[in-house]
Design an enzyme around this catalytic site. Sequence first.
Site, PDB file in Angstrom:
ATOM      1  N   ILE A  51      -8.823  -4.858   2.881  1.00  0.00           N
ATOM      2  CA  ILE A  51      -8.787  -4.411   4.273  1.00  0.00           C
ATOM      3  C   ILE A  51      -7.845  -3.211   4.205  1.00  0.00           C
ATOM      4  O   ILE A  51      -6.629  -3.373   4.147  1.00  0.00           O
ATOM      5  CB  ILE A  51      -8.256  -5.497   5.236  1.00  0.00           C
ATOM      6  CG1 ILE A  51      -9.214  -6.679   5.232  1.00  0.00           C
ATOM      7  CG2 ILE A  51      -8.095  -4.910   6.640  1.00  0.00           C
ATOM      8  CD1 ILE A  51      -8.799  -7.831   6.102  1.00  0.00           C
ATOM      9  N   PRO A  52      -8.396  -1.998   4.149  1.00  0.00           N
ATOM     10  CA  PRO A  52      -7.601  -0.821   3.798  1.00  0.00           C
ATOM     11  C   PRO A  52      -6.714  -0.297   4.926  1.00  0.00           C
ATOM     12  O   PRO A  52      -6.896   0.806   5.441  1.00  0.00           O
ATOM     13  CB  PRO A  52      -8.673   0.196   3.397  1.00  0.00           C
ATOM     14  CG  PRO A  52      -9.854  -0.181   4.239  1.00  0.00           C
ATOM     15  CD  PRO A  52      -9.808  -1.684   4.338  1.00  0.00           C
ATOM     16  N   CYS A  53      -5.719  -1.086   5.282  1.00  0.00           N
ATOM     17  CA  CYS A  53      -4.831  -0.688   6.372  1.00  0.00           C
ATOM     18  C   CYS A  53      -4.045   0.577   6.016  1.00  0.00           C
ATOM     19  O   CYS A  53      -3.516   1.232   6.901  1.00  0.00           O
ATOM     20  CB  CYS A  53      -3.926  -1.834   6.796  1.00  0.00           C
ATOM     21  SG  CYS A  53      -3.400  -2.940   5.524  1.00  0.00           S
ATOM     22  N   HIS A  54      -4.017   0.929   4.720  1.00  0.00           N
ATOM     23  CA  HIS A  54      -3.355   2.182   4.340  1.00  0.00           C
ATOM     24  C   HIS A  54      -4.088   3.395   4.907  1.00  0.00           C
ATOM     25  O   HIS A  54      -3.510   4.475   5.006  1.00  0.00           O
ATOM     26  CB  HIS A  54      -3.230   2.288   2.808  1.00  0.00           C
ATOM     27  CG  HIS A  54      -4.527   2.289   2.081  1.00  0.00           C
ATOM     28  ND1 HIS A  54      -5.198   1.111   1.777  1.00  0.00           N
ATOM     29  CD2 HIS A  54      -5.299   3.298   1.609  1.00  0.00           C
ATOM     30  CE1 HIS A  54      -6.320   1.421   1.135  1.00  0.00           C
ATOM     31  NE2 HIS A  54      -6.403   2.737   1.023  1.00  0.00           N
TER      32      HIS A  54
END
Length: 164
Positions: free
Chosen positions: A131-134
Amino acid sequence: MKAPTVKRSSTKPVALRIVAWPSTPLGPLWAEVDAKGAVLALQWGRPPKNATVVSVPSLQKSIDAYFKKGASLDKVKIRLEGTPFQQKIWQAVRSIPPGTVMSYGELAHEHHTGPRAVARVLASTVIPLIIPCHRVVAAGGKLGGYGHMGLEHKKWLLQHEGAL
């Protein structure tokens, strides 16, 4: 950093099954997986000594491809419990392609909520990278936060993907 706590629908003890990458450009990485290979949690650092290391070839191939060429992880199977609102935000973030960023405000506007509500959901994510919250940044393109390993990791991930 403290290991993630994953909600379980059962009170029975569950053996910790992991897939490990002893060496990535950002250090050791491990994922907790269920019996079907879906990711339950992802953590930077050394895995717990009491964990059972298992093989999930599709997951291993996906993570390796991400670090080699910035490949998307949007097809990796996950199992993450949360409220309908959390699920909606996590799914939206998974749809942000590598090399692209979106602001907390833009994401909030799309889902009729506030940027702080989005930030709280992303801070609760136990599957960073997948989950690419970056890829979610503050207004004006500032990096914002990245509680999983700090801003240096966020900056490296975004540079690796070509977003910076």
